[in-house]
Design a protein around this motif. Structure first.
Motif: not given
Length: 482
Positions: A69-80, A155-162, A214-221
Motif C-alpha cells: 500500500l505504501a506505493q500505489k499505481v493505476k488500479a484496474t480491478g485485476f492483476f497486471y 470459498q474462504v471469507v478472506h481468500p488467498l490470491v490463486y 472466473v473472468k471477474n474474480d479479482p483474486w485470480l492472478l
C-alpha cells in the motif's frame, strides 16, 4: 622508516588472513542433486548476511491481496504487470505493487497414512481451507500456485490470491490419444506436441470457455496453459520421423520444403533450421492458446507454460512465446543459486517478467527416501530453510522476477501409488503427510516472506540499505497492463 619488503610481507599476510576470514564467514550447506550423487558444499547467502537496516523491520501496511500500500499505481480491478524504476512487479487489483510468494499443490494429502490426521486436525475440507489460508498468510505467503484446490479455497471469507493451470495440450492429447505419463509431466510421441493438428485450435477455443466463470474474480492472478512441454531443439527432425500421415510430419515437411525445395530431406537440416522451426512451432502454440484465453477472459494474466530443463537454454523459445504471454513461468532446478545473467536473458528474450513456479529441496531428516523429483537433497530442515533464503534473495536481486511458488505444500505419501512417479517418496512439503509443519524450514521462509518488499527496495537502490518504502518512493512508474 620501515624497510619496504617487511611491510609488503606483513601486508600480504594480513590480506590472506582477511580473505580466509571472509571465506570462513560464508555459510556453506552440503547438498547433492540426486540420491546417488556426492555431497558438495555450496556457498549460501542468508538474511543475516545483509545490512541490519534492511532486515530490522518487516513489511507492513499491505492491501487485502498482500500488495504494498505504501506505493500505489493505476488500479484496474485485476492483476497486471508493470516495470517500476527498472524493476518488474505484479500490480494487485487495488493498484499496489505485488510480489508473488506462493506455494504450489496446496491440496489434501492422498494416501492411507494421512486421512485420520486430516479429520482430527481440520474436520472437513472447509475447515482445512479456512485454517490453511490463515496459516499460510501468517507465514508471509500470499498466493496458491498450480495444482492447488482452488474450489475449496475460493470459498474462504478472506481468500488467498490463486493461479489456475489449464493443461490445454495435455488435455487435447488425452482426447486425441498418444500421450503418456513421464515423471513430472506429460509425454508426447517422439517429443512432438500436437500443435499442428487441425483440431487443436478448435479444441482450445471450446476448452477455454470454462474461463468465463472466473473472468471477474479479482483474486485470480492468472493462468498457466500447460506444464514442462518438450520444446526442444531437434523438434524438426523429430516431427519428420513421425508417420507420414501425421499432421506434425506434414507441417514439418512443408516448412522444410519451403526452404530447400520439394526434394528436401533430413540431411538438409542445419542447426539454424532446428532453431527456426522450434520458434515456428512454439509461436504457433502460444498464439493459439493465448487467443483462446483472452477471448473468454481478457482480465487475467497469461502466465505461460512453465518452462524447464533444456528449454531454459533456448532463447528462441522465450522470443517466440514473449509476444503472447504476460509473464514467463519457469520451473527452475539444478542450480543452488539463481544465475543473474540467466534470469536477465529470459526477460530480455521474452520482453516479459519472470515467475519461478517450481523449486524446492528435500532433507534426509524427513525419513523419506527422496528418490523422486528434481529438487536438491540436503541433510536437515534447517538446511532447507537456508536454501530458501539463498534462492529468494537472488530472485529479489534480479529485478526481473515477480515472485516464486515453492513446490509444494505437503510431502509425498509413499502409499499413494496413483501419484505421478516424481511425487511418491520425497520431502518436498512445508508440512509432512500428517499436516505437521517443518518448523525450521518455515521459520526461514517467514523471515524472507515478511521482508520481501523491503528486500526488493534494498536491491533496487544501489547506494545503500533503504527500506522498501523509501526506495520505492524514489521511483517513477511505467505500466505495461495486460
Amino acid at each position: 622508516m620501515y624497510p619496504m619488503k617487511p611491510v609488503l610481507a606483513i601486508l600480504a599476510v594480513f590480506l590472506v588472513s582477511a580473505s580466509l576470514q571472509a571465506q570462513s564467514d560464508v555459510q556453506m550447506v552440503q547438498a547433492k542433486i540426486r540420491v546417488n550423487s556426492q555431497w558438495k558444499s555450496y556457498p549460501t547467502r542468508i538474511l543475516q548476511d545483509l545490512p541490519a537496516g534492511v532486515t530490522d523491520s518487516t513489511d507492513s501496511n499491505l492491501s487485502q491481496y498482500g500488495g504494498l500500500l505504501a506505493q500505489k499505481v493505476k488500479a484496474t480491478g485485476f492483476f497486471y504487470t508493470t516495470n517500476y524504476n527498472g524493476r518488474w512487479w505484479l500490480v494487485d487489483p487495488e493498484g499496489c505493487l505485488f510480489l508473488d510468494k506462493g506455494v504450489s499443490g496446496v491440496d489434501i494429502v492422498h494416501g492411507a497414512n494421512s486421512w485420520d490426521s486430516f479429520q482430527r486436525t481440520f474436520g472437513d475440507k472447509a475447515g482445512w481451507a479456512d485454517q490453511t489460508t490463515a496459516w499460510l498468510r501468517s507465514n508471509g505467503f500470499n498466493n496458491l500456485g498450480a495444482w492447488s484446490d482452488i474450489d475449496s479455497f475460493r470459498q474462504v471469507v478472506h481468500p488467498l490470491v490463486y493461479t489456475h493451470i489449464l493443461n490445454f495440450m495435455s488435455s487435447y492429447g488425452q482426447k486425441r490419444g498418444g500421450t503418456y505419463q513421464q515423471p513430472g509431466h506429460t509425454g508426447y510421441p517422439n517429443n512432438c506436441i500436437f500443435v499442428f493438428d487441425p483440431e487443436f485450435e478448435t479444441f482450445c477455443d471450446a476448452y477455454a470457455r470454462q474461463l468465463s466463470g472466473v473472468k471477474n474474480d479479482p483474486w485470480l492472478l492468472g493462468y498457466f496453459s500447460d506444464n514442462e512441454m518438450p520444446l526442444w531443439r531437434g523438434m524438426l527432425t523429430n516431427y519428420l520421423r513421425l508417420p507420414a500421415q501425421d499432421p506434425g510430419c506434414q507441417a514439418a515437411l512443408k516448412w522444410l520444403q519451403a526452404r530447400y525445395g520439394d526434394r528436401a530431406t533430413l540431411s538438409d537440416i542445419t542447426p539454424r533450421d532446428e532453431e527456426d522451426f522450434l520458434a515456428f512451432a512454439v509461436g504457433r502454440y502460444y498464439r493459439i492458446v493465448s487467443s483462446a484465453i483472452k477471448k473468454y477472459d481478457p482480465n487475467h494474466l497469461y502466465l505461460g507454460s512453465r518452462f524447464n530443463g533444456r528449454v531454459l537454454k533456448e532463447p528462441e523459445v522465450f522470443k517466440a512465446a514473449g509476444p503472447y504471454v504476460d509473464v514467463v513461468s519457469v520451473n527452475y532446478y539444478d542450480v543452488w543459486t539463481p544465475l543473474q545473467q540467466q534470469l536477465a536473458s529470459w526477460e530480455e528474450d521474452a520482453g516479459k517478467p519472470v515467475l519461478i513456479t517450481e523449486w524446492y529441496t528435500k532433507a534426509e531428516d524427513s525419513g523419506l527416501a527422496n528418490t523422486g523429483g528434481a529438487g536438491w537433497i540436503v541433510k536437515t530442515q534447517r538446511d532447507r530453510g537456508l536454501f530458501y533464503q539463498n534462492f529468494t534473495l537472488a530472485l529479489l536481486q534480479s529485478k526481473v522476477c515477480v515472485g516464486w511458488d515453492w513446490f509444494k505444500y505437503a510431502d509425498n505419501d509413499p502409499t499413494d501409488l496413483a501419484a505421478d512417479p516424481s511425487n511418491r517418496d520425497a520431502n518436498k512439503g512445508i508440512v509432512n503427510i500428517r499436516y505437521q509443519p517443518y518448523q525450521p524450514l518455515l521459520e526461514a521462509m517467514k523471515q524472507i516472506n515478511d521482508r520481501a518488499y523491503n528486500l526488493a527496495g534494498y536491491f533496487m537502490d544501489s547506494e545503500g540499505p533503504l527500506s522498501g518504502r523509501e526506495a520505492l518512493g524514489k521511483a517513477s512508474t511505467v505500466s505495461s497492463e495486460n
